[in-house]
Design a protein around this motif. Structure first.
Motif, PDB file in Angstrom:
ATOM      1  N   THR A   1     -86.369 -49.737 -10.711  1.00 57.79           N
ATOM      2  CA  THR A   1     -85.138 -50.345 -10.950  1.00 57.79           C
ATOM      3  C   THR A   1     -84.550 -49.330 -11.644  1.00 57.79           C
ATOM      4  OG1 THR A   1     -85.779 -52.294 -12.208  1.00 57.79           O
ATOM      5  CG2 THR A   1     -85.245 -52.682  -9.707  1.00 57.79           C
ATOM      6  N   ALA A   2     -83.307 -48.847 -11.608  1.00 62.61           N
ATOM      7  CA  ALA A   2     -82.079 -47.859 -12.285  1.00 62.61           C
ATOM      8  C   ALA A   2     -82.471 -49.261 -13.602  1.00 62.61           C
ATOM      9  CB  ALA A   2     -81.267 -47.292 -11.812  1.00 62.61           C
ATOM     10  N   HIS A   3     -82.835 -50.311 -14.071  1.00 59.61           N
ATOM     11  CA  HIS A   3     -82.002 -51.290 -14.495  1.00 59.61           C
ATOM     12  C   HIS A   3     -82.938 -52.415 -14.490  1.00 59.61           C
ATOM     13  CE1 HIS A   3     -79.009 -53.661 -17.330  1.00 59.61           C
ATOM     14  NE2 HIS A   3     -78.957 -52.200 -17.239  1.00 59.61           N
ATOM     15  N   GLU A   4     -82.585 -53.002 -15.302  1.00 58.73           N
ATOM     16  CA  GLU A   4     -84.101 -54.618 -14.905  1.00 58.73           C
ATOM     17  C   GLU A   4     -83.365 -55.308 -15.235  1.00 58.73           C
ATOM     18  OE1 GLU A   4     -83.867 -52.587 -18.184  1.00 58.73           O
ATOM     19  OE2 GLU A   4     -85.942 -52.541 -18.436  1.00 58.73           O
TER      20      GLU A   4
ATOM     21  N   GLY B   1     -64.467 -52.424  -9.327  1.00 60.47           N
ATOM     22  CA  GLY B   1     -64.881 -52.888 -10.777  1.00 60.47           C
ATOM     23  C   GLY B   1     -66.491 -53.374 -10.731  1.00 60.47           C
ATOM     24  N   SER B   2     -66.944 -54.550  -9.344  1.00 59.02           N
ATOM     25  CA  SER B   2     -68.044 -54.103  -9.482  1.00 59.02           C
ATOM     26  C   SER B   2     -69.096 -53.828  -8.903  1.00 59.02           C
ATOM     27  CB  SER B   2     -68.006 -55.665  -8.758  1.00 59.02           C
ATOM     28  OG  SER B   2     -66.918 -56.332  -8.559  1.00 59.02           O
ATOM     29  N   PHE B   3     -69.284 -52.486  -8.279  1.00 58.97           N
ATOM     30  CA  PHE B   3     -69.356 -51.959  -8.080  1.00 58.97           C
ATOM     31  C   PHE B   3     -70.152 -50.691  -8.801  1.00 58.97           C
ATOM     32  CE2 PHE B   3     -71.024 -47.473  -6.245  1.00 58.97           C
ATOM     33  CZ  PHE B   3     -72.644 -48.302  -4.938  1.00 58.97           C
ATOM     34  N   GLN B   4     -69.038 -50.103 -10.227  1.00 62.25           N
ATOM     35  CA  GLN B   4     -69.710 -49.537 -11.432  1.00 62.25           C
ATOM     36  C   GLN B   4     -70.640 -50.244 -12.620  1.00 62.25           C
ATOM     37  OE1 GLN B   4     -67.085 -46.502 -12.722  1.00 62.25           O
ATOM     38  NE2 GLN B   4     -65.435 -47.966 -11.927  1.00 62.25           N
ATOM     39  N   MET B   5     -70.677 -51.350 -11.887  1.00 56.32           N
ATOM     40  CA  MET B   5     -71.168 -52.271 -13.345  1.00 56.32           C
ATOM     41  C   MET B   5     -72.957 -52.171 -12.984  1.00 56.32           C
ATOM     42  SD  MET B   5     -69.326 -55.753 -14.566  1.00 56.32           S
ATOM     43  CE  MET B   5     -68.258 -55.694 -15.335  1.00 56.32           C
ATOM     44  N   MET B   6     -73.033 -51.653 -12.084  1.00 53.19           N
ATOM     45  CA  MET B   6     -74.480 -51.831 -10.991  1.00 53.19           C
ATOM     46  C   MET B   6     -74.770 -50.255 -10.217  1.00 53.19           C
ATOM     47  SD  MET B   6     -77.139 -53.473 -12.348  1.00 53.19           S
ATOM     48  CE  MET B   6     -77.189 -54.053 -13.366  1.00 53.19           C
ATOM     49  N   SER B   7     -73.569 -49.558 -10.311  1.00 55.60           N
ATOM     50  CA  SER B   7     -74.128 -48.382  -9.162  1.00 55.60           C
ATOM     51  C   SER B   7     -75.339 -47.586  -9.322  1.00 55.60           C
ATOM     52  CB  SER B   7     -72.530 -47.526  -9.305  1.00 55.60           C
ATOM     53  OG  SER B   7     -72.637 -47.008 -10.924  1.00 55.60           O
ATOM     54  N   MET B   8     -75.680 -47.306 -10.750  1.00 61.08           N
ATOM     55  CA  MET B   8     -77.278 -46.663 -10.198  1.00 61.08           C
ATOM     56  C   MET B   8     -78.289 -47.276  -9.724  1.00 61.08           C
ATOM     57  SD  MET B   8     -77.184 -49.586 -12.808  1.00 61.08           S
ATOM     58  CE  MET B   8     -76.915 -49.678 -14.135  1.00 61.08           C
ATOM     59  N   GLU B   9     -77.947 -47.797  -9.337  1.00 56.18           N
ATOM     60  CA  GLU B   9     -79.085 -49.080  -8.398  1.00 56.18           C
ATOM     61  C   GLU B   9     -78.506 -48.183  -7.275  1.00 56.18           C
ATOM     62  OE1 GLU B   9     -81.815 -49.840  -9.805  1.00 56.18           O
ATOM     63  OE2 GLU B   9     -81.556 -50.836 -11.321  1.00 56.18           O
ATOM     64  N   LEU B  10     -77.922 -46.829  -7.335  1.00 57.10           N
ATOM     65  CA  LEU B  10     -77.888 -45.793  -5.558  1.00 57.10           C
ATOM     66  C   LEU B  10     -79.405 -45.451  -5.698  1.00 57.10           C
ATOM     67  CD1 LEU B  10     -74.304 -44.271  -5.754  1.00 57.10           C
ATOM     68  CD2 LEU B  10     -75.030 -46.625  -3.970  1.00 57.10           C
TER      69      LEU B  10
ATOM     70  N   PHE C   1     -65.799 -41.888  -5.323  1.00 59.27           N
ATOM     71  CA  PHE C   1     -67.240 -43.136  -5.546  1.00 59.27           C
ATOM     72  C   PHE C   1     -68.105 -42.006  -3.948  1.00 59.27           C
ATOM     73  CE2 PHE C   1     -64.946 -45.939  -6.816  1.00 59.27           C
ATOM     74  CZ  PHE C   1     -65.580 -46.491  -8.174  1.00 59.27           C
ATOM     75  N   VAL C   2     -67.268 -41.277  -3.974  1.00 58.27           N
ATOM     76  CA  VAL C   2     -68.304 -40.100  -2.309  1.00 58.27           C
ATOM     77  C   VAL C   2     -69.053 -39.341  -3.171  1.00 58.27           C
ATOM     78  CG1 VAL C   2     -67.670 -38.429  -0.561  1.00 58.27           C
ATOM     79  CG2 VAL C   2     -66.646 -40.208  -0.852  1.00 58.27           C
ATOM     80  N   LYS C   3     -68.349 -38.442  -4.469  1.00 59.34           N
ATOM     81  CA  LYS C   3     -69.052 -37.396  -5.180  1.00 59.34           C
ATOM     82  C   LYS C   3     -70.627 -38.004  -5.499  1.00 59.34           C
ATOM     83  CE  LYS C   3     -66.738 -33.522  -5.924  1.00 59.34           C
ATOM     84  NZ  LYS C   3     -65.233 -33.747  -7.213  1.00 59.34           N
ATOM     85  N   LEU C   4     -69.756 -39.602  -6.281  1.00 54.39           N
ATOM     86  CA  LEU C   4     -71.343 -40.380  -6.634  1.00 54.39           C
ATOM     87  C   LEU C   4     -72.406 -40.567  -5.612  1.00 54.39           C
ATOM     88  CD1 LEU C   4     -72.084 -42.160  -9.647  1.00 54.39           C
ATOM     89  CD2 LEU C   4     -71.548 -44.377  -7.798  1.00 54.39           C
ATOM     90  N   ALA C   5     -72.069 -40.684  -4.682  1.00 54.41           N
ATOM     91  CA  ALA C   5     -72.549 -41.744  -3.528  1.00 54.41           C
ATOM     92  C   ALA C   5     -73.676 -40.298  -3.587  1.00 54.41           C
ATOM     93  CB  ALA C   5     -72.085 -41.913  -2.128  1.00 54.41           C
ATOM     94  N   GLU C   6     -72.971 -38.995  -2.992  1.00 54.37           N
ATOM     95  CA  GLU C   6     -73.413 -37.522  -2.892  1.00 54.37           C
ATOM     96  C   GLU C   6     -74.607 -37.209  -4.128  1.00 54.37           C
ATOM     97  OE1 GLU C   6     -70.783 -36.247   0.784  1.00 54.37           O
ATOM     98  OE2 GLU C   6     -70.272 -35.457  -1.695  1.00 54.37           O
ATOM     99  N   ALA C   7     -74.380 -37.403  -5.162  1.00 53.17           N
ATOM    100  CA  ALA C   7     -74.990 -37.236  -5.823  1.00 53.17           C
ATOM    101  C   ALA C   7     -77.099 -37.904  -6.165  1.00 53.17           C
ATOM    102  CB  ALA C   7     -74.199 -37.943  -7.494  1.00 53.17           C
ATOM    103  N   TYR C   8     -76.230 -39.348  -5.680  1.00 49.86           N
ATOM    104  CA  TYR C   8     -77.717 -40.646  -5.660  1.00 49.86           C
ATOM    105  C   TYR C   8     -79.041 -39.763  -4.480  1.00 49.86           C
ATOM    106  CZ  TYR C   8     -76.607 -43.151 -10.100  1.00 49.86           C
ATOM    107  OH  TYR C   8     -76.102 -43.292 -11.206  1.00 49.86           O
ATOM    108  N   GLY C   9     -77.973 -38.736  -3.886  1.00 48.82           N
ATOM    109  CA  GLY C   9     -78.471 -39.072  -2.323  1.00 48.82           C
ATOM    110  C   GLY C   9     -78.613 -40.038  -0.530  1.00 48.82           C
TER     111      GLY C   9
END
Ligand SMILES: Cc1ncc(C[n+]2csc(CCOP(=O)(O)OP(=O)(O)O)c2C)c(N)n1
Lengths: 585, 162
Positions: free
Chosen positions: A48-51, A441-450, A495-503
């Motif tokens: 995972t990206a974060h514990e 707001g919530s999503f950004q707290m764990m968005s690295m798990e994309l 957020f669209v770019k963010l999603a795309e950045a993660y594939g």
């Protein structure tokens, strides 16, 4: 001769014995032996990206099926990153196992590199914890941990393993059974016959009984028993946030969700009933509102497997300590169906008079979007959420028909939970359609798990309700802080770019007529995550609402107060024809 | 179950003699905001078990919650309340008391009245007494005029009579 194994190998073999086939985590110096042993095993190790993400994934995995989620972290910062996840699981009674690395046992207490007193830090947020000091204790400890996590009132269990212990060898023998003399659940699970009999008599005599059912119904797998009991005795059912899905909302006996953002008619039914039957629910303050005025016209039955919940906030007349599944089965045999005809007519009328409402506006409305997702998935998806307005709208406007279909952080209210929980749920049920209804707001707290979702090609769908706000905070500021918007505007992001950045696939929706198409497209994509960024109205509020400290039947934002503004009643069920047929079934 | 007045209750808790159990019990008590007057731990005749004697203040409902919450701990093997009149309870008191030669006799008399021991020193002595809380309170009252310079008391330990 029994085999000699290292501690790390013992961890892996024990996990296999417990039927674990996937674990979530991040490696580090103090748990490298465990990761190395896992690497050579059939267990799927999800990096995972974060514990914190790992802990919520284990939690979502557990909530989506009947198995135990496992998360792994190294010592120090790895372990402290698990705190929020374990606390989230503890509050909602979710069985998960956390295995943390620890510094060498002879270094403990010396402020060694990456040392933290993990057992000490976690003590208040776990059901039980272990620091393993001898490799010979390791197998038994793991066996006990799984047993404790899954029985009685379930909960998270922590096992802290110093790295020298995971390198030491001993004979591996996995115990068949556990005996923990201080763990007294067995006496409780069956339920006390005298208590059950007293409750049955009270139900048989009631005129206006109401079932108030919580997460305990889902946890004990008692949805079927609850449905049977309610139908046989024609007793209406209101559920808590965590109880959603425990009783099918297509059933005319369903009164929907109660509580702070529950339905008016659910809260009014609670105020009017003469017997409140709490099943696996704990009289949480978000349910009761002002406690002294909660359900005052009723006698109360409380069925719960955890004796410490009885009389904790609300004094009950008929306590029944026991597993709700067992107790409901016994009650079904004992209860003589009460005559509830008039009561059902009364509820039917309240349902008509006080419906859930909203008014369509120019921009997208999250309530409408969620109803459309509900239709598109026929109420058969697994939903996860963050925390805030979107969470409440998901609870109000999605139609839950199956247990384990609403996965949300109820007790702790953990923002960031939605995405990792969706990942865990998709691992648990690969064939199910998993939607994360989230806020920006919530999503950004764990968005690295994309990254985790994309790497594992999980077809999860994320409905991101972007109001560029901490909407729930803004709502409270409008209501109680004279609209001073202290830190409630979220830093903007594409957020669209963010999603795309993660594939992942990213879709932005700004117009009402694009909503269904976007949902349909997301449902077609089955080899990677899809994020739909819905640009929603900024100033929409969650109604109705019980203001903090107020009795739960005195709500604001009611149908009465909104209807002149053009708010329209929203039938919550798919088959709205039987909307008012409570008395007929 | 109806009494509303706050009272003191003595709870006995048999716990696993494991590392960290005291922290679990005291952590739970403080996290739940219970008012604890004293807590003592000791070994028992069974070396795998420790015995905790906990004195709690509160009404019957609070007491019930304390018991139920403690019972949830996996390391708590058994818990029960001692009922008034059915047990003996004792505390130990150590006090350093000023006592020059002139007052030494008076002090000895006070000590004798309470069955306390005195260890001699130059211008002060240590008084050592056991008893229940109220008798030790009585002793303290009478020691105070001499001048107490240091004081240590244990919490309550208790044992049922039968
Ligand atoms: C980890 C965490 N921090 C803070 C909060 C307090 N909080 C509750 S709701 C909320 C705003 C949520 O905003 P968003 O996720 O965008 O959802 P919305 O209300 O806009 O739907 C905040 C900050 C929380 N619940 N959890």
């Amino acid at each position: 001769m029994t085999e000699m194994l290292t501690g790390a190998q013992i961890i892996v073999q024990s996990l296999l014995k417990e039927g674990v086939d996937v674990v979530f985590g991040v490696p580090g110096g103090m748990n490298l032996p465990t990761f190395d042993a896992l690497y050579q095993s059939p267990i799927n190790v999800v990096l995972t990206a974060h514990e914190q993400g790992a802990s919520h994934m284990a939690d979502g995995y557990s909530r989506a099926n009947n198995r135990v989620g496992v998360c792994l972290a190294t010592s120090g910062p790895g372990a402290t990153n698990l705190v929020t996840g374990l606390a989230t699981a503890q509050m909602d009674s979710v069985p998960i196992i956390a295995i943390t690395g620890q510094v060498r046992s002879y270094m403990i207490g010396n402020d060694a590199f990456q040392e933290a007193d993990t057992v000490g830090i976690m003590r208040p947020v776990v059901k039980h914890s272990y620091l393993v000091k001898d490799v010979k204790d390791l197998a038994r400890t793991i066996k006990e941990a799984f047993h404790i996590a899954t029985t009685g009132r379930p909960g998270p269990v922590l096992i802290d393993v110093p790295v020298d212990i995971s390198n030491e060898k001993t004979a591996f023998e996995y115990p068949d059974s556990v005996s923990i003399r201080g763990y007294k659940i067995r006496t409780f699970e069956e339920g006390d016959d005298a208590q059950i009999k007293a409750a049955a008599e009270a139900i048989s005599k009631a005129k206006k009984p109401l079932l108030y059912t919580g997460g305990g119904v889902i946890l004990s797998g008692a949805a079927k028993e609850l449905t049977e009991f309610a139908r046989k005795n024609k007793i209406p059912v209101t559920t808590t946030l965590l109880g959603l899905g425990g009783f099918p909302e297509t059933d005319p006996l369903s009164v929907g969700m109660l509580g702070m953002h529950g339905f008016e008619y659910a809260n009014y039914s609670v105020a009017e009933c003469d017997l409140l039957i709490a099943v696996g629910a704990r009289f949480d303050d978000r349910v009761t509102g002002k406690v002294d005025e909660f359900a005052v016209k009723s006698k109360k039955i409380h069925i719960d497997v955890d004796p410490s919940q009885i009389d904790k906030t609300v004094k009950v007349d008929y306590p029944v300590v026991g597993d709700v599944k067992n107790v409901l089965k016994k009650l079904t045999k004992l209860v003589k169906a009460p005559d509830t005809k008039d009561w059902l007519v009364e509820i039917s009328k309240m349902r008509k008079d006080f419906p859930l409402v909203y008014k369509l506006r120019k921009k997208l409305l999250p309530q409408d979007i969620i109803q459309r997702i509900s239709k598109a998935t026929k109420g058969n998806a697994i939903l996860t959420t963050g925390v805030g307005q979107h969470q409440m709208w998901a609870a109000q406007f999605y139609q839950f028909n199956h247990p384990k279909s609403m996965i949300t952080s109820g007790g702790l209210g953990t923002m960031g939970y939605g995405l990792p929980a969706a990942i865990g749920a998709q691992f648990a049920r690969p064939d199910s359609c998993v939607w994360d209804i989230d806020g920006d707001g919530s999503f950004q707290m764990m968005s690295m798990e994309l990254a985790t979702a994309a790497k594992n090609r999980l077809p999860i769908k994320i409905a991101l309700m972007n109001n560029n706000q901490h909407g729930m905070v803004r709502q409270w500021q409008d209501l109680f802080y004279e609209s001073r918007y202290a830190s409630s505007v979220v830093n903007p992001l594409d957020f669209v770019k963010l999603a795309e950045a993660y594939g992942c696939v990213g879709i932005r929706v700004e117009a009402q007529d694009q909503v269904d198409a976007a949902i349909a497209k997301a449902m077609e994509i089955n080899d990677r995550p899809t994020l739909i960024e819905f640009m929603i109205e900024k100033d929409e509020n969650v109604w109705p609402m019980v203001a903090p400290g107020k009795p739960s039947h005195q709500m604001i934002g009611t149908y009465e107060s909104l209807k002149d503004n053009g708010a329209v009643a929203q039938p919550r069920r798919l088959n709205s024809e039987d909307e008012s047929d409570l008395s007929l079934s | 179950m109806t009494e509303k007045n706050t009272e003191k209750h003595t709870i006995v808790c048999l716990v696993e003699n494991h590392f960290g159990v005291l922290a679990r019990v005291s952590g739970l008590i403080s996290a739940r905001g219970f008012n604890i007057e004293s807590l003592t731990v000791s070994k028992t005749e069974d070396e795998t078990l420790s015995r905790m004697t906990i004195v709690v203040e509160g009404d019957a409902a609070t007491l019930e919650q304390v018991k139920r919450q403690l019972n949830r701990l996996v390391d708590v093997v058994e818990i029960w309340e001692l009922r008034a009149g059915e047990f003996i309870d004792r505390e130990l008191l150590l006090a350093r008391v000023k006592a020059d030669d002139k007052k030494r006799e008076d002090l000895k008399n006070v000590a004798a009245k309470f069955g306390a021991k005195i260890s001699d020193g130059d211008d002060s002595v240590i008084v050592e007494a056991t008893g229940n809380r109220s008798s030790l309170d009585g002793l303290l009252e009478e020691l105070r005029p001499f001048g107490i310079t240091k004081l240590a008391r244990t919490g309550r330990v208790a044992l049922e009579r039968a």
